[in-house]
Design a protein around this motif. Structure first.
Motif, PDB file in Angstrom:
ATOM      1  N   GLY B  13       0.771  -1.242   0.000  1.00 60.98           N
ATOM      2  CA  GLY B  13       0.000   0.000   0.000  1.00 60.98           C
ATOM      3  C   GLY B  13       0.796   1.283   0.000  1.00 60.98           C
ATOM      4  O   GLY B  13       0.271   2.345   0.302  1.00 60.98           O
ATOM      5  N   VAL B  14       2.092   1.208  -0.298  1.00 65.21           N
ATOM      6  CA  VAL B  14       2.891   2.436  -0.285  1.00 65.21           C
ATOM      7  C   VAL B  14       2.925   3.104  -1.666  1.00 65.21           C
ATOM      8  O   VAL B  14       3.382   4.237  -1.799  1.00 65.21           O
ATOM      9  CB  VAL B  14       4.340   2.186   0.194  1.00 65.21           C
ATOM     10  N   GLY B  15       2.460   2.388  -2.691  1.00 64.80           N
ATOM     11  CA  GLY B  15       2.380   3.018  -4.010  1.00 64.80           C
ATOM     12  C   GLY B  15       3.213   2.362  -5.093  1.00 64.80           C
ATOM     13  O   GLY B  15       3.544   3.006  -6.088  1.00 64.80           O
ATOM     14  N   LYS B  16       3.520   1.076  -4.956  1.00 61.22           N
ATOM     15  CA  LYS B  16       4.299   0.384  -5.989  1.00 61.22           C
ATOM     16  C   LYS B  16       3.540   0.381  -7.317  1.00 61.22           C
ATOM     17  O   LYS B  16       4.089   0.739  -8.354  1.00 61.22           O
ATOM     18  CB  LYS B  16       4.557  -1.083  -5.596  1.00 61.22           C
ATOM     19  N   THR B  17       2.288  -0.028  -7.251  1.00 61.70           N
ATOM     20  CA  THR B  17       1.513  -0.167  -8.476  1.00 61.70           C
ATOM     21  C   THR B  17       1.278   1.204  -9.113  1.00 61.70           C
ATOM     22  O   THR B  17       1.427   1.375 -10.327  1.00 61.70           O
ATOM     23  CB  THR B  17       0.179  -0.876  -8.163  1.00 61.70           C
ATOM     24  N   THR B  18       0.944   2.179  -8.290  1.00 58.28           N
ATOM     25  CA  THR B  18       0.743   3.546  -8.787  1.00 58.28           C
ATOM     26  C   THR B  18       2.024   4.064  -9.442  1.00 58.28           C
ATOM     27  O   THR B  18       1.995   4.673 -10.513  1.00 58.28           O
ATOM     28  CB  THR B  18       0.345   4.474  -7.609  1.00 58.28           C
ATOM     29  N   ASN B 172       7.185   8.372  -1.706  1.00 62.36           N
ATOM     30  CA  ASN B 172       5.825   8.650  -2.168  1.00 62.36           C
ATOM     31  C   ASN B 172       4.971   9.185  -1.013  1.00 62.36           C
ATOM     32  O   ASN B 172       5.238   8.927   0.148  1.00 62.36           O
ATOM     33  CB  ASN B 172       5.223   7.350  -2.732  1.00 62.36           C
ATOM     34  N   ARG B 173       3.940   9.946  -1.360  1.00 63.77           N
ATOM     35  CA  ARG B 173       2.945  10.451  -0.414  1.00 63.77           C
ATOM     36  C   ARG B 173       3.546  11.394   0.632  1.00 63.77           C
ATOM     37  O   ARG B 173       3.247  11.299   1.828  1.00 63.77           O
ATOM     38  CB  ARG B 173       2.217   9.304   0.277  1.00 63.77           C
ATOM     39  N   MET B 203       4.329  13.928  -3.987  1.00 67.33           N
ATOM     40  CA  MET B 203       3.537  14.351  -2.843  1.00 67.33           C
ATOM     41  C   MET B 203       2.256  13.534  -2.722  1.00 67.33           C
ATOM     42  O   MET B 203       1.812  12.898  -3.668  1.00 67.33           O
ATOM     43  CB  MET B 203       3.216  15.844  -2.881  1.00 67.33           C
ATOM     44  N   ASP B 204       1.717  13.592  -1.541  1.00 64.19           N
ATOM     45  CA  ASP B 204       0.426  12.954  -1.312  1.00 64.19           C
ATOM     46  C   ASP B 204      -0.608  13.866  -1.958  1.00 64.19           C
ATOM     47  O   ASP B 204      -0.743  15.034  -1.587  1.00 64.19           O
ATOM     48  CB  ASP B 204       0.191  12.849   0.200  1.00 64.19           C
ATOM     49  N   ASP B 205      -1.325  13.349  -2.941  1.00 66.58           N
ATOM     50  CA  ASP B 205      -2.114  14.250  -3.777  1.00 66.58           C
ATOM     51  C   ASP B 205      -3.396  13.558  -4.221  1.00 66.58           C
ATOM     52  O   ASP B 205      -3.360  12.439  -4.736  1.00 66.58           O
ATOM     53  CB  ASP B 205      -1.255  14.619  -5.003  1.00 66.58           C
ATOM     54  N   ILE B 209      -5.081   9.843  -6.753  1.00 64.94           N
ATOM     55  CA  ILE B 209      -6.181   8.912  -6.472  1.00 64.94           C
ATOM     56  C   ILE B 209      -7.281   9.059  -7.522  1.00 64.94           C
ATOM     57  O   ILE B 209      -7.796   8.076  -8.068  1.00 64.94           O
ATOM     58  CB  ILE B 209      -6.749   9.183  -5.057  1.00 64.94           C
TER      59      ILE B 209
HETATM   60  N1  LIG Z   1       1.096  10.047  -4.241  1.00 62.92           N
HETATM   61  C1  LIG Z   1      -0.097   9.578  -3.828  1.00 62.92           C
HETATM   62  N2  LIG Z   1      -1.022  10.419  -3.355  1.00 62.92           N
HETATM   63  C2  LIG Z   1      -2.214   9.951  -2.929  1.00 62.92           C
HETATM   64  N3  LIG Z   1      -2.554   8.655  -2.927  1.00 62.92           N
HETATM   65  C3  LIG Z   1      -1.685   7.767  -3.382  1.00 62.92           C
HETATM   66  C4  LIG Z   1      -0.402   8.167  -3.848  1.00 62.92           C
HETATM   67  N4  LIG Z   1       0.277   7.058  -4.227  1.00 62.92           N
HETATM   68  C5  LIG Z   1      -0.536   6.009  -3.990  1.00 62.92           C
HETATM   69  N5  LIG Z   1      -1.711   6.415  -3.484  1.00 62.92           N
HETATM   70  C6  LIG Z   1      -2.843   5.570  -3.095  1.00 62.92           C
HETATM   71  O1  LIG Z   1      -2.375   4.605  -2.160  1.00 62.92           O
HETATM   72  C7  LIG Z   1      -3.022   3.373  -2.320  1.00 62.92           C
HETATM   73  C8  LIG Z   1      -2.025   2.247  -2.484  1.00 62.92           C
HETATM   74  O2  LIG Z   1      -1.300   2.454  -3.695  1.00 62.92           O
HETATM   75  P1  LIG Z   1      -0.769   1.230  -4.559  1.00 62.92           P
HETATM   76  O3  LIG Z   1      -0.042   1.819  -5.697  1.00 62.92           O
HETATM   77  O4  LIG Z   1      -1.876   0.277  -4.849  1.00 62.92           O
HETATM   78  O5  LIG Z   1       0.244   0.591  -3.520  1.00 62.92           O
HETATM   79  P2  LIG Z   1       0.970  -0.839  -3.593  1.00 62.92           P
HETATM   80  O6  LIG Z   1       1.009  -1.278  -5.000  1.00 62.92           O
HETATM   81  O7  LIG Z   1       2.322  -0.542  -3.028  1.00 62.92           O
HETATM   82  O8  LIG Z   1       0.203  -1.749  -2.703  1.00 62.92           O
HETATM   83  C9  LIG Z   1      -3.913   3.519  -3.528  1.00 62.92           C
HETATM   84  O9  LIG Z   1      -5.220   3.739  -3.073  1.00 62.92           O
HETATM   85  C10 LIG Z   1      -3.369   4.753  -4.233  1.00 62.92           C
HETATM   86  O10 LIG Z   1      -4.348   5.448  -4.932  1.00 62.92           O
END
Ligand SMILES: Nc1ncnc2c1ncn2[C@@H]1O[C@H](COP(=O)(O)OP(=O)(O)O)[C@@H](O)[C@H]1O
Ligand SMILES: [Mg+2]
Lengths: 228, 264
Positions: B13-18, B172-173, B203-205, B209
């Motif tokens: 949940g830290v943003g790998k996929t994003t 991230n965030r 940034m957390d933005d 999302i």
């Molecule tokens: N920079 C960001 N700002 C706001 N929300 C974010 C950001 N990066 C990721 N998120 C949110 O955090 C959550 C987890 O991101 P995700 O990419 O699925 O993480 P992972 O793949 O590491 O489990 C998602 O709901 C995503 O929309």
């Protein structure tokens, strides 16, 4: 000690009076049994009275632990002499390696990271940080040229004399021998150039500025003083 | 011959996929041929963020088990011809996947792409090992939270045992005001603790999302802050030296130049 300087020789053993006391040099070529018999009869017939300490030097004979024990028994049962130590010029390969391990500083150029456990025989020199959640155990001292934020355990076997030195000290825990001290529960700034040691008076691990190291552990790098 | 980069973090949940979706998009914007591989078997996400869910016919397990050719499983992006996705399986048994299997796949893709980005599952078990197997480089994603940085440190330690270049870091965030008030680790602290090169900060933005929600990665937008952050990261991957963006809301100009920057 007022014993006269003297040298007494027989086929298998030579006794010498020195400043350190009487040293008995044992022949290293004859059989062990012959040696024991000779030693026994020699100390029995010897004129030295009351409890005098002797150092037994076996020269180039390698001695097993049981052999050392027998020599000690023969001397102490047949005479009033007390065996202060048994010396030998030879070490087994294994003992030599252990000695080398325990008496050398092992450098590591790396960041020790969360979840990693580094085990070091002898002194550890970490050229890098020890991160939170990382552990370094050393049977000797630990020197950190970097930030100590994880766990450092010096004197891992039982060395209460050992220390942990760090350029920047902000550890999760410091352990020395069987003592443990941990960071307080409130958040804390670390401090620069400090070392941790066991204060013999309080029996606790304490921190000091690095310039006091010389005063508190003058023999730090002297391997002879480590009882090796 | 393309370069394979795994995007990993330890913590979920830290943003790998994003990050994978957005770096991929930003690289495609620069006309690079990019293939994204989702290795999070059973928790397929990457396709959703890219808005490609409906186009999936085969998945990575189908390829590994020989039910289809690799080419047949690749999904073409709806915006870029040069961006492809190899989706994870949502239902299959993930025990079918092995490090050798993934490595074979990646090696087969390499001649056809400039970059292959591998989205890694959370954890340090089999899924992580599979994802890392085919990679030449690694990007570690963390948030400015202690637990996340701790896990990133763990992962970097594991990555150092692999035959990879030293990993690069994406933070991230980020929340400027929380960093300023000391309620979050700040960028310098994190970089110094992890002692790896910083590739960029996001940034957390809400835009991130919102964009993911609509299946259009934020990096596709021309002018939002988050989008510029991702584009800067992609430029650094391409070897440009791009200064870190200022987080000060009103200035919005690049001020803070960091010597650490730039992927060589
Ligand atoms: N920079 C960001 N700002 C706001 N929300 C974010 C950001 N990066 C990721 N998120 C949110 O955090 C959550 C987890 O991101 P995700 O990419 O699925 O993480 P992972 O793949 O590491 O489990 C998602 O709901 C995503 O929309
Ligand atoms: Mg994911």
């Amino acid at each position: 000690m007022g014993c006269p300087k003297m040298t007494e020789t027989n086929l298998y053993l030579t006794m010498k009076g020195t400043n350190e006391g009487i040293i008995v040099y044992l022949d290293d070529q004859c059989s062990f049994i012959t040696l024991l018999n000779e030693l026994g009869s020699q100390v029995k017939s010897d004129t030295i009275e009351n409890t005098t300490e002797v150092i037994i030097n076996c020269q180039n004979r390698y001695l097993q632990d049981w052999q050392r024990e027998e020599i000690r028994q023969v001397v102490e049962e047949q005479s009033s002499l007390k065996v202060k130590s048994i010396e030998s010029n030879v070490l087994s390969h294994e003992e030599a390696l252990t000695w080398f391990d325990q008496s050398t500083i092992k450098p590591f150029v790396k960041t020790v990271r969360s979840g990693q456990v580094l085990h070091v025989e002898g002194d550890a020199l970490i050229l890098g940080d020890i991160n939170p959640g990382a552990t370094v155990n050393a049977t000797g001292n630990i020197f950190v040229l970097g930030q100590l934020k994880g766990i450092a355990h010096a004197g891992y076997a039982e060395g209460t004399e050992h220390v942990v030195v760090a350029s920047y000290m902000n550890p999760n825990q410091i352990r020395i021998a069987n003592k443990i001290s941990r960071a307080p529960d409130y958040e804390m700034q670390g401090s620069s150039r400090e070392f941790a040691y066991i204060n013999q008076e309080t029996g606790q691990i304490e921190l000091e500025q690095i310039h006091n190291l010389q005063k508190i552990r003058p023999n730090l790098t002297d391997i002879v003083e480590r009882g090796l | 011959m393309g370069e394979a980069i795994v995007i990993t973090s330890g913590k979920g949940g830290v943003g790998k996929t994003t990050t994978t979706a957005n770096i991929g998009t930003a690289l495609a914007l620069q006309d690079k041929k990019v293939c994204l591989i989702d290795t999070d078997i059973g928790l397929r996400n990457l396709d959703v963020i890219l808005g490609l869910e409906n186009r999936i016919i085969f998945d990575i397990i189908d390829v590994i088990e020989g039910r289809c050719k690799l080419q047949a499983a690749l999904v073409k992006d709806k915006r870029f011809d040069c961006l492809h996705l190899l989706p994870a399986a949502q239902s299959s048994d993930k025990n079918e996947v092995t490090p050798e299997g993934i490595k074979e796949l990646v090696d087969e893709l390499k001649p056809d792409y400039d970059y292959i980005l591998i989205d890694c599952p959370a954890g340090i078990e089999q899924g992580y090992k599979n994802a890392v197997a085919g990679a030449d480089k690694a990007i570690v994603v963390t948030t400015p939270e202690k637990s996340s940085v701790r896990d990133a440190d763990r992962i970097i330690g594991l990555l150092e045992q692999e035959d990879l270049e030293p990993p690069h870091l994406v933070i991230n965030r980020i929340r400027k005001h929380m960093m300023d008030s000391g309620d979050m680790l700040d960028v310098d602290d994190i970089v110094s603790t992890l002692s790896v090169e910083l590739l960029g900060v996001i940034m957390d933005d809400e835009d991130v999302i919102r964009a993911s929600h609509h299946g259009n990665p934020v990096a596709f937008q021309p002018d939002t802050k988050a989008s510029i952050c991702y584009r800067n990261i992609s430029r650094r991957i391409l070897g440009e030296s791009v200064p870190l963006m200022s987080f000060d809301e009103d200035k919005g100009i690049m001020v803070k130049v960091k010597k650490l920057l730039g992927m060589k």
